[in-house]
Design a protein around this motif. Sequence first.
Motif, PDB file in Angstrom:
ATOM      1  N   LYS A 252       1.275  20.859  -4.759  1.00 11.18           N
ATOM      2  CA  LYS A 252      -0.026  20.255  -4.471  1.00 11.18           C
ATOM      3  C   LYS A 252      -0.360  19.169  -5.484  1.00 11.18           C
ATOM      4  CE  LYS A 252      -2.130  24.213  -2.100  1.00 11.18           C
ATOM      5  NZ  LYS A 252      -3.186  25.252  -2.153  1.00 11.18           N
ATOM      6  N   LEU A 253       0.017  19.430  -6.738  1.00  8.76           N
ATOM      7  CA  LEU A 253      -0.249  18.445  -7.779  1.00  8.76           C
ATOM      8  C   LEU A 253       0.541  17.166  -7.521  1.00  8.76           C
ATOM      9  CD1 LEU A 253      -1.475  17.622 -10.473  1.00  8.76           C
ATOM     10  CD2 LEU A 253       0.434  18.774 -11.627  1.00  8.76           C
ATOM     11  N   GLN A 254       1.820  17.329  -7.157  1.00  7.30           N
ATOM     12  CA  GLN A 254       2.645  16.162  -6.856  1.00  7.30           C
ATOM     13  C   GLN A 254       2.078  15.383  -5.674  1.00  7.30           C
ATOM     14  OE1 GLN A 254       6.563  17.756  -6.299  1.00  7.30           O
ATOM     15  NE2 GLN A 254       6.900  18.134  -8.477  1.00  7.30           N
ATOM     16  N   LYS A 255       1.635  16.109  -4.652  1.00  4.48           N
ATOM     17  CA  LYS A 255       1.054  15.472  -3.477  1.00  4.48           C
ATOM     18  C   LYS A 255      -0.226  14.723  -3.852  1.00  4.48           C
ATOM     19  CE  LYS A 255      -0.144  16.526   1.337  1.00  4.48           C
ATOM     20  NZ  LYS A 255      -0.267  17.610   2.352  1.00  4.48           N
ATOM     21  N   THR A 256      -1.035  15.368  -4.685  1.00  3.03           N
ATOM     22  CA  THR A 256      -2.282  14.735  -5.134  1.00  3.03           C
ATOM     23  C   THR A 256      -1.991  13.493  -5.961  1.00  3.03           C
ATOM     24  OG1 THR A 256      -3.409  16.873  -5.154  1.00  3.03           O
ATOM     25  CG2 THR A 256      -4.415  15.095  -6.421  1.00  3.03           C
ATOM     26  N   GLU A 257      -0.994  13.594  -6.845  1.00  3.74           N
ATOM     27  CA  GLU A 257      -0.632  12.450  -7.676  1.00  3.74           C
ATOM     28  C   GLU A 257      -0.148  11.290  -6.813  1.00  3.74           C
ATOM     29  OE1 GLU A 257       2.203  14.134 -10.331  1.00  3.74           O
ATOM     30  OE2 GLU A 257       0.696  14.681 -11.843  1.00  3.74           O
ATOM     31  N   ALA A 258       0.615  11.619  -5.738  1.00  9.38           N
ATOM     32  CA  ALA A 258       1.092  10.575  -4.825  1.00  9.38           C
ATOM     33  C   ALA A 258      -0.092   9.893  -4.139  1.00  9.38           C
ATOM     34  CB  ALA A 258       2.037  11.179  -3.785  1.00  9.38           C
ATOM     35  N   LYS A 259      -1.076  10.694  -3.717  1.00 13.37           N
ATOM     36  CA  LYS A 259      -2.266  10.136  -3.074  1.00 13.37           C
ATOM     37  C   LYS A 259      -3.054   9.270  -4.048  1.00 13.37           C
ATOM     38  CE  LYS A 259      -3.038  13.682   0.473  1.00 13.37           C
ATOM     39  NZ  LYS A 259      -3.963  14.718   0.981  1.00 13.37           N
ATOM     40  N   VAL A 260      -3.136   9.733  -5.290  1.00 16.10           N
ATOM     41  CA  VAL A 260      -3.842   8.954  -6.307  1.00 16.10           C
ATOM     42  C   VAL A 260      -3.150   7.615  -6.530  1.00 16.10           C
ATOM     43  CG1 VAL A 260      -4.430   8.848  -8.758  1.00 16.10           C
ATOM     44  CG2 VAL A 260      -4.853  10.948  -7.474  1.00 16.10           C
ATOM     45  N   SER A 261      -1.797   7.659  -6.608  1.00 18.89           N
ATOM     46  CA  SER A 261      -1.038   6.416  -6.800  1.00 18.89           C
ATOM     47  C   SER A 261      -1.254   5.465  -5.627  1.00 18.89           C
ATOM     48  CB  SER A 261       0.456   6.731  -6.949  1.00 18.89           C
ATOM     49  OG  SER A 261       0.689   7.517  -8.089  1.00 18.89           O
ATOM     50  N   ALA A 265      -2.995   1.827  -5.698  1.00 19.12           N
ATOM     51  CA  ALA A 265      -2.351   0.622  -5.169  1.00 19.12           C
ATOM     52  C   ALA A 265      -3.295  -0.114  -4.220  1.00 19.12           C
ATOM     53  CB  ALA A 265      -1.054   0.996  -4.453  1.00 19.12           C
ATOM     54  N   LYS A 266      -3.988   0.654  -3.384  1.00 13.84           N
ATOM     55  CA  LYS A 266      -4.941   0.051  -2.450  1.00 13.84           C
ATOM     56  C   LYS A 266      -6.092  -0.620  -3.208  1.00 13.84           C
ATOM     57  CE  LYS A 266      -4.085   3.054   1.552  1.00 13.84           C
ATOM     58  NZ  LYS A 266      -4.656   4.078   2.456  1.00 13.84           N
ATOM     59  N   VAL A 267      -6.544   0.045  -4.236  1.00 13.62           N
ATOM     60  CA  VAL A 267      -7.622  -0.526  -5.043  1.00 13.62           C
ATOM     61  C   VAL A 267      -7.166  -1.832  -5.693  1.00 13.62           C
ATOM     62  CG1 VAL A 267      -8.990  -0.210  -7.141  1.00 13.62           C
ATOM     63  CG2 VAL A 267      -8.800   1.656  -5.493  1.00 13.62           C
ATOM     64  N   SER A 268      -5.919  -1.832  -6.216  1.00 13.24           N
ATOM     65  CA  SER A 268      -5.387  -3.045  -6.847  1.00 13.24           C
ATOM     66  C   SER A 268      -5.280  -4.174  -5.827  1.00 13.24           C
ATOM     67  CB  SER A 268      -4.006  -2.757  -7.455  1.00 13.24           C
ATOM     68  OG  SER A 268      -4.110  -1.800  -8.477  1.00 13.24           O
ATOM     69  N   LYS A 269      -4.815  -3.832  -4.615  1.00 15.21           N
ATOM     70  CA  LYS A 269      -4.680  -4.833  -3.557  1.00 15.21           C
ATOM     71  C   LYS A 269      -6.060  -5.372  -3.175  1.00 15.21           C
ATOM     72  CE  LYS A 269      -2.414  -5.513   0.922  1.00 15.21           C
ATOM     73  NZ  LYS A 269      -1.622  -4.851   2.002  1.00 15.21           N
ATOM     74  N   ALA A 270      -7.030  -4.468  -3.043  1.00 12.55           N
ATOM     75  CA  ALA A 270      -8.386  -4.881  -2.702  1.00 12.55           C
ATOM     76  C   ALA A 270      -8.972  -5.768  -3.789  1.00 12.55           C
ATOM     77  CB  ALA A 270      -9.267  -3.652  -2.487  1.00 12.55           C
ATOM     78  N   GLU A 271      -8.720  -5.408  -5.046  1.00  9.84           N
ATOM     79  CA  GLU A 271      -9.220  -6.219  -6.155  1.00  9.84           C
ATOM     80  C   GLU A 271      -8.611  -7.605  -6.136  1.00  9.84           C
ATOM     81  OE1 GLU A 271      -8.257  -3.819  -9.495  1.00  9.84           O
ATOM     82  OE2 GLU A 271     -10.190  -2.732  -9.486  1.00  9.84           O
ATOM     83  N   ALA A 272      -7.303  -7.676  -5.783  1.00  9.86           N
ATOM     84  CA  ALA A 272      -6.630  -8.976  -5.697  1.00  9.86           C
ATOM     85  C   ALA A 272      -7.272  -9.830  -4.603  1.00  9.86           C
ATOM     86  CB  ALA A 272      -5.144  -8.776  -5.420  1.00  9.86           C
ATOM     87  N   LYS A 273      -7.558  -9.191  -3.444  1.00 12.90           N
ATOM     88  CA  LYS A 273      -8.199  -9.917  -2.340  1.00 12.90           C
ATOM     89  C   LYS A 273      -9.590 -10.396  -2.739  1.00 12.90           C
ATOM     90  CE  LYS A 273      -5.801  -7.837   1.601  1.00 12.90           C
ATOM     91  NZ  LYS A 273      -5.949  -7.041   2.843  1.00 12.90           N
ATOM     92  N   VAL A 274     -10.319  -9.546  -3.448  1.00 15.34           N
ATOM     93  CA  VAL A 274     -11.652  -9.927  -3.909  1.00 15.34           C
ATOM     94  C   VAL A 274     -11.562 -11.129  -4.850  1.00 15.34           C
ATOM     95  CG1 VAL A 274     -13.607  -9.211  -5.327  1.00 15.34           C
ATOM     96  CG2 VAL A 274     -12.693  -7.647  -3.600  1.00 15.34           C
ATOM     97  N   SER A 275     -10.571 -11.073  -5.758  1.00 10.50           N
ATOM     98  CA  SER A 275     -10.395 -12.181  -6.703  1.00 10.50           C
ATOM     99  C   SER A 275     -10.054 -13.467  -5.957  1.00 10.50           C
ATOM    100  CB  SER A 275      -9.282 -11.843  -7.704  1.00 10.50           C
ATOM    101  OG  SER A 275      -9.643 -10.727  -8.483  1.00 10.50           O
ATOM    102  N   GLU A 276      -9.161 -13.339  -4.937  1.00 11.16           N
ATOM    103  CA  GLU A 276      -8.781 -14.500  -4.129  1.00 11.16           C
ATOM    104  C   GLU A 276      -9.995 -15.060  -3.379  1.00 11.16           C
ATOM    105  OE1 GLU A 276      -5.676 -15.631  -0.468  1.00 11.16           O
ATOM    106  OE2 GLU A 276      -5.667 -13.634  -1.390  1.00 11.16           O
ATOM    107  N   ALA A 277     -10.798 -14.152  -2.789  1.00 11.45           N
ATOM    108  CA  ALA A 277     -11.992 -14.584  -2.068  1.00 11.45           C
ATOM    109  C   ALA A 277     -12.982 -15.255  -3.005  1.00 11.45           C
ATOM    110  CB  ALA A 277     -12.641 -13.385  -1.383  1.00 11.45           C
ATOM    111  N   GLU A 278     -13.130 -14.684  -4.198  1.00  6.79           N
ATOM    112  CA  GLU A 278     -14.041 -15.273  -5.175  1.00  6.79           C
ATOM    113  C   GLU A 278     -13.592 -16.672  -5.575  1.00  6.79           C
ATOM    114  OE1 GLU A 278     -14.037 -12.369  -8.246  1.00  6.79           O
ATOM    115  OE2 GLU A 278     -15.735 -11.238  -7.423  1.00  6.79           O
ATOM    116  N   ALA A 279     -12.240 -16.852  -5.698  1.00 11.68           N
ATOM    117  CA  ALA A 279     -11.698 -18.173  -6.035  1.00 11.68           C
ATOM    118  C   ALA A 279     -11.996 -19.174  -4.929  1.00 11.68           C
ATOM    119  CB  ALA A 279     -10.194 -18.067  -6.279  1.00 11.68           C
ATOM    120  N   LYS A 280     -11.831 -18.737  -3.666  1.00  7.43           N
ATOM    121  CA  LYS A 280     -12.122 -19.614  -2.523  1.00  7.43           C
ATOM    122  C   LYS A 280     -13.604 -19.981  -2.476  1.00  7.43           C
ATOM    123  CE  LYS A 280      -8.343 -18.119   0.516  1.00  7.43           C
ATOM    124  NZ  LYS A 280      -7.993 -17.453   1.791  1.00  7.43           N
TER     125      LYS A 280
END
Length: 322
Positions: A252-261, A265-280
């Motif tokens: 369960k811990l491994q599964k949870t860690e995978a979900k957290v990772s 990753a999704k948060v990082s991608k979203a942050e990148a999109k936000v940064s790109e949108a802010e630049a535009k």
Amino acid sequence: MRKKRIDWHSGFVSAMKLELIDNEDDLEFHEETVLETKKQRIDLLIIKADHTVRIKNEIGTLFRYLNIFEYKNPNASLNIGTFYKTLGYVCRYLYERNDHSKYPATAYSMILVRESLSDGMIDDLAIDGISVVEYLQGIYEIKGCIPFKAWLIVTGELSEEHIWLKALTRSGSRQNIDDLIEYTRGKEDLHKEYADCVMNVFARANNELMKKVKEEEGDMCEAIEELFADKIDYLLNRVDEVQDMLDDAERKLQKTEAKVSEAEAKVSKAEAKVSEAEAKVSKAEAKASKAEAKASKAEAIAEREKARADAAEAKLRAAGLA
């Protein structure tokens, strides 16, 4: 393999119950009393309801009606911070009870417990005008501007009769084992559970000593196994079950860690999109500002040309040519 945690707190509570076994019907034991803040817990509260009862154990001579204990295991520090923290607990508990007229500060006692004194604590207390005076062997009274009785029990200095508290140590001896075996024999039910708990803490904290006894003294090992035969059988029967639970928890811990990772990753991608949108947005705002500047300039030129045209027309009229 992960090192097993030693439950010093349970060992201390069990040791106190065994120390005061002759008066167990005269005392109330409350473990980890939670204060209203929800973040603060009293390690052990012992209530002595009848003040006329004489407690046989010498620790009982310290008791008032409400006795608040703060226990520090051999690995934890007991310092001036601990003193003032526990002082705060007692004051907070007095406030929360809201029965000061019946049980004033004199009905309370504060008792700090550790195997040995921490370096510097007595000197730090002295700075604040608080002294530590020996009352009995291993028991010290803390004197100063304190509204209730305050005590310090140094279990490593107690007399040999306090076998249960003295067993809460990392520097155990063969004598400790002899005493624990002798005093555990004949105990039944709840008292046996308390003794088992103290012995378990001692064995875990003194693993090398227990191994040495097992290797060198077969009779002693047999005596220990005899005392705890029922618990050994129970633990052996639980091994597979606990291992399965551990394996399941790790999965369960491994599964949870995978979900957290994945979430990270999704948060990082979203942050990148936000940064790109802010630049535009910044770029669009810059273009808009530039366009506004050009529009303002064009308007200024238009107004200037209109003024020139109006001036020329006025001249023609003046010349009679309009």
